[in-house]
Design a protein around this motif. Structure first.
Motif, short mmCIF file in Angstrom:
data_model
loop_
_atom_site.label_atom_id
_atom_site.label_comp_id
_atom_site.label_asym_id
_atom_site.label_seq_id
_atom_site.Cartn_x
_atom_site.Cartn_y
_atom_site.Cartn_z
N LEU A 80 -58.52 10.57 -7.63
CA LEU A 80 -58.19 11.67 -6.81
C LEU A 80 -57.69 10.96 -5.45
O LEU A 80 -56.85 11.51 -5.05
CB LEU A 80 -59.07 12.63 -6.56
CG LEU A 80 -59.80 13.65 -8.18
CD1 LEU A 80 -60.83 14.46 -7.85
CD2 LEU A 80 -58.35 14.33 -8.09
N ARG A 81 -58.72 10.13 -4.82
CA ARG A 81 -58.20 9.19 -3.54
C ARG A 81 -56.63 8.76 -4.27
O ARG A 81 -55.92 9.01 -3.27
CB ARG A 81 -59.34 8.29 -2.99
CG ARG A 81 -58.89 7.81 -1.94
CD ARG A 81 -60.27 7.75 -0.82
NE ARG A 81 -59.12 7.19 0.07
CZ ARG A 81 -59.76 7.61 1.52
NH1 ARG A 81 -61.41 7.91 1.08
NH2 ARG A 81 -59.13 6.87 2.30
N TRP A 82 -56.57 7.82 -4.95
CA TRP A 82 -55.03 7.40 -5.24
C TRP A 82 -54.61 8.69 -5.45
O TRP A 82 -52.81 7.84 -4.89
CB TRP A 82 -55.23 6.29 -6.64
CG TRP A 82 -55.57 5.39 -6.02
CD1 TRP A 82 -56.39 4.59 -5.42
CD2 TRP A 82 -56.35 4.05 -7.54
NE1 TRP A 82 -57.30 3.18 -6.01
CE2 TRP A 82 -56.57 3.69 -7.10
CE3 TRP A 82 -55.75 4.72 -9.15
CZ2 TRP A 82 -57.08 2.38 -8.06
CZ3 TRP A 82 -55.68 3.48 -9.73
CH2 TRP A 82 -56.52 2.62 -9.16
N VAL A 83 -54.29 9.19 -6.40
CA VAL A 83 -53.40 10.27 -6.19
C VAL A 83 -52.89 11.01 -4.56
O VAL A 83 -52.06 11.19 -4.45
CB VAL A 83 -53.71 11.68 -7.29
CG1 VAL A 83 -52.92 13.08 -7.02
CG2 VAL A 83 -54.05 10.75 -8.47
N ALA A 84 -53.82 11.10 -3.99
CA ALA A 84 -53.59 11.72 -2.27
C ALA A 84 -53.03 11.20 -1.84
O ALA A 84 -51.96 11.21 -0.88
CB ALA A 84 -55.16 11.93 -2.26
N ASP A 85 -53.14 9.77 -2.64
CA ASP A 85 -52.32 8.69 -1.37
C ASP A 85 -50.99 8.54 -2.06
O ASP A 85 -50.28 8.53 -0.79
CB ASP A 85 -53.52 7.28 -1.21
CG ASP A 85 -52.25 6.44 -0.60
OD1 ASP A 85 -52.36 6.86 0.68
OD2 ASP A 85 -52.22 5.09 -0.82
N ALA A 86 -50.82 8.87 -2.39
CA ALA A 86 -49.34 8.52 -3.20
C ALA A 86 -48.34 9.41 -2.77
O ALA A 86 -47.46 10.28 -2.64
CB ALA A 86 -49.22 8.83 -5.04
N LEU A 87 -49.63 11.11 -3.03
CA LEU A 87 -48.37 12.26 -2.77
C LEU A 87 -47.91 12.15 -1.57
O LEU A 87 -47.47 12.96 -0.47
CB LEU A 87 -49.48 13.51 -2.76
CG LEU A 87 -49.63 13.69 -4.33
CD1 LEU A 87 -51.02 14.98 -5.07
CD2 LEU A 87 -48.23 13.82 -5.04
N ARG A 88 -49.06 11.20 -0.49
CA ARG A 88 -48.29 11.15 1.19
C ARG A 88 -46.41 10.94 1.28
O ARG A 88 -46.47 10.15 0.26
CB ARG A 88 -49.15 11.24 2.43
CG ARG A 88 -50.49 11.22 2.21
CD ARG A 88 -51.48 10.49 3.30
NE ARG A 88 -51.77 9.85 2.65
CZ ARG A 88 -52.43 8.19 3.30
NH1 ARG A 88 -52.78 8.70 4.89
NH2 ARG A 88 -53.10 7.91 2.98
N PRO A 89 -45.74 12.16 1.87
CA PRO A 89 -44.62 10.67 2.55
C PRO A 89 -44.54 10.11 3.30
O PRO A 89 -45.09 9.03 3.22
CB PRO A 89 -44.08 11.77 3.02
CG PRO A 89 -44.85 13.06 3.79
CD PRO A 89 -46.26 12.59 3.07
#
Length: 110
Positions: free
Chosen positions: A101-110
């Motif tokens: 979830l941390r990786w996904v949240a980081d990947a979703l940031r512009p």
């Protein structure tokens, strides 16, 4: 009825249930992120840029493989080892989900 079920079986089933919930959460988060980043060929991943496939599906697929291996290991142990293996499964599943979830949240940031 519950008294006739061994600790090995109970620990195995409980560990399986934890992993099913964890994998469902991970794959759901990856699928949602995949849809949200449809127009981006690469996303942020571990401090750099990576293809969406790698960023969103690497850890869920590796976790699935680990869960299968741990489930097979849990079927062939005695009572004490079953409890220890359940502990490993109970700790590793949510930790991998948090990392994902941390990786996904980081990947979703512009």
């Amino acid at each position: 009825m519950l008294g006739s079920v061994s600790w090995t079986a109970l620990c195995g089933y409980a560990g399986d249930a934890l992993w099913v919930l964890t994998l469902a959460l991970m794959f759901s988060a990856s699928r949602r992120a995949w849809q949200q980043t449809r127009n981006r060929p690469s996303v942020r991943f571990l401090g750099g840029l990576a293809r969406r496939e790698l960023a969103f599906w690497l850890l869920p697929m590796a976790s699935f493989a680990l869960s299968i291996w741990l489930a097979l290991q849990a079927r062939g142990v005695d009572n004490e080892a079953a409890i220890l293996l359940f502990g490993v499964r109970a700790v590793s599943a949510p930790l991998l989900a948090l990392v994902h979830l941390r990786w996904v949240a980081d990947a979703l940031r512009p």
